[in-house]
Design a protein around this motif. Sequence first.
Motif, PDB file in Angstrom:
ATOM      1  N   HIS A  13      45.077  51.051  32.118  1.00 23.71           N
ATOM      2  CA  HIS A  13      44.500  49.703  32.184  1.00 23.71           C
ATOM      3  C   HIS A  13      43.993  49.267  30.814  1.00 23.71           C
ATOM      4  O   HIS A  13      44.284  49.908  29.793  1.00 23.71           O
ATOM      5  N   LEU A 160      40.312  47.348  40.878  1.00 25.02           N
ATOM      6  CA  LEU A 160      41.708  47.093  40.523  1.00 25.02           C
ATOM      7  C   LEU A 160      42.589  47.147  41.763  1.00 25.02           C
ATOM      8  O   LEU A 160      43.490  46.316  41.947  1.00 25.02           O
ATOM      9  N   PHE A 175      42.117  43.086  34.288  1.00 26.06           N
ATOM     10  CA  PHE A 175      42.146  44.550  34.271  1.00 26.06           C
ATOM     11  C   PHE A 175      43.128  45.092  33.239  1.00 26.06           C
ATOM     12  O   PHE A 175      43.170  46.296  33.005  1.00 26.06           O
ATOM     13  N   PHE A 176      43.918  44.215  32.650  1.00 22.88           N
ATOM     14  CA  PHE A 176      44.965  44.652  31.739  1.00 22.88           C
ATOM     15  C   PHE A 176      44.845  43.932  30.400  1.00 22.88           C
ATOM     16  O   PHE A 176      44.146  42.918  30.279  1.00 22.88           O
TER      17      PHE A 176
END
Length: 510
Positions: A13, A160, A175-176
């Motif tokens: 992530h 997530l 989240f990325f």
Amino acid sequence: MIALYPGAFKPPHRGHFEVVKSLLNGTHGGQVYTKDNYKDAGTSSLSGKKSTVDKIDKVIIFPGGGERNGITKNESIAIWKIYAKYLPGLEILDGEKNPMFAAKDYAKANTDKDFYAITGIRSEDDLIDLRRITTFTNTPHVQGLVIPAAKGNNVRASDLRKAALNGSLDDIKDFFPKQLKREELLSILKMLKDNIISEIMNEKMENLFEQMFTTNEENRYNKDGYDEGDIKLMGDFILPIDQMVVLQAEEDTYNRGLLVTNNKDKSYDVAYWADDKTKPYPIGIEIDGKEVSKDAKIIKFMFHPEMKETADPQDGKAAPYGSGFKKVEEGTNTLTNNIDRQKLTYLYDYTKRLMPTGVDVEFKNTHFTITRDKGNINESHHVPPYTKHIASILEYMIDQKMNILPLPEIKTIQDEENASNFFGKTAYYDPNKKEIALYTVGRHPKDIVRSFVHEMVHHIQNLENRLGNITTSDTNEDDSLLELEKEAYLLGNITFRNWEDSVKNVGDEE
């Protein structure tokens, strides 16, 4: 300098991406450390102190095996390949079953290069993870590098997971890495959603089959509670008797949790695990706010055999919602230190296994006794003269905070042919069984115990995952084996000598 970054990465992530990015651009704020100063280095890095670190030209990722959050190693590698477009200097290698060992093997195969072994931490609770640097023992060209988590980069796997199930790009994009294109985020979202849904369906099917094939007689935990007595189901999870249950913490950075066994005698054995769910991992213990151990392995919760429901915990019986205890009168000789009791329990169990048929070992709360039934024991099955010394030296090693728990099994071998061979075996340690074998024919008891201590050092090496893949018994063929044996001879002999001196000083006869 090359950075080795092993981990689960299920999935990789934003936090993982930023660690690699900071390593390559030199903004990581990391601290170089060893197994001896890991706590100081970790605390220093969390406080933001700077240290001198060599420039890192390449980061090698080792995604580990297994499945987590519905994500396999293959999916993890696929996501890292997307990240690699934005991280020049990133290389991805197979972490196999254990990414730490894969990283060590890579370092051992490339002794002409220097490496940093990367471990990320978020708080002081994670300092124990820095002890993993012991995996790289006997690789002097590898140093530990602790990386503190940057603010805002902590990602919880549970959050997530929920975002992926919602299927919203807006929910998942935070989240990325922000560098990813829309189509790249969509491909990751689809991958995560498909795998997480598959995982949930498998769980539901397993529960369904369990319910279908469990009869009423087998299901003791129905809506009416137990079949016998008036005990009702109150817990979130039922611990089976004499079966170790593996509990895993909900988080994204590390695989870790607890090993819990509900024993037949109504006591509980509890241990912490990290990376390898089959092995207890050292951890600090506090009881009622007081630290009692810095590196405990197995904690035993003892059962009060006198427990009955009462409103007064001082009478030695348990109240409905509290732990009962018997008030200790002044001058009473009793064990109040949990570490002493744990040590006594281990030595009792171990000594009991050493005794031949006809010798009774009885636990007496504050001590244990060894008695011999002369009517039921043959003279050929006498108690070996070295048995009490093995128990004594184990107690000494525990007192010295040596990492020997859980204790290994022990067996003795009577081999006349081996005894007549000058180059015959004296002892060996089997790391797979965690078993020490002692050859005893024609040997002085003191020599047998010295061999035992030597093999106990190999047991320590095994518990710390430092034995590796040794394929020979010839120290001339393998430098790693040579270093392990040097440690066993030096530490084993000096431990034996120190124990011997301590025993003599209190007047015990050799």
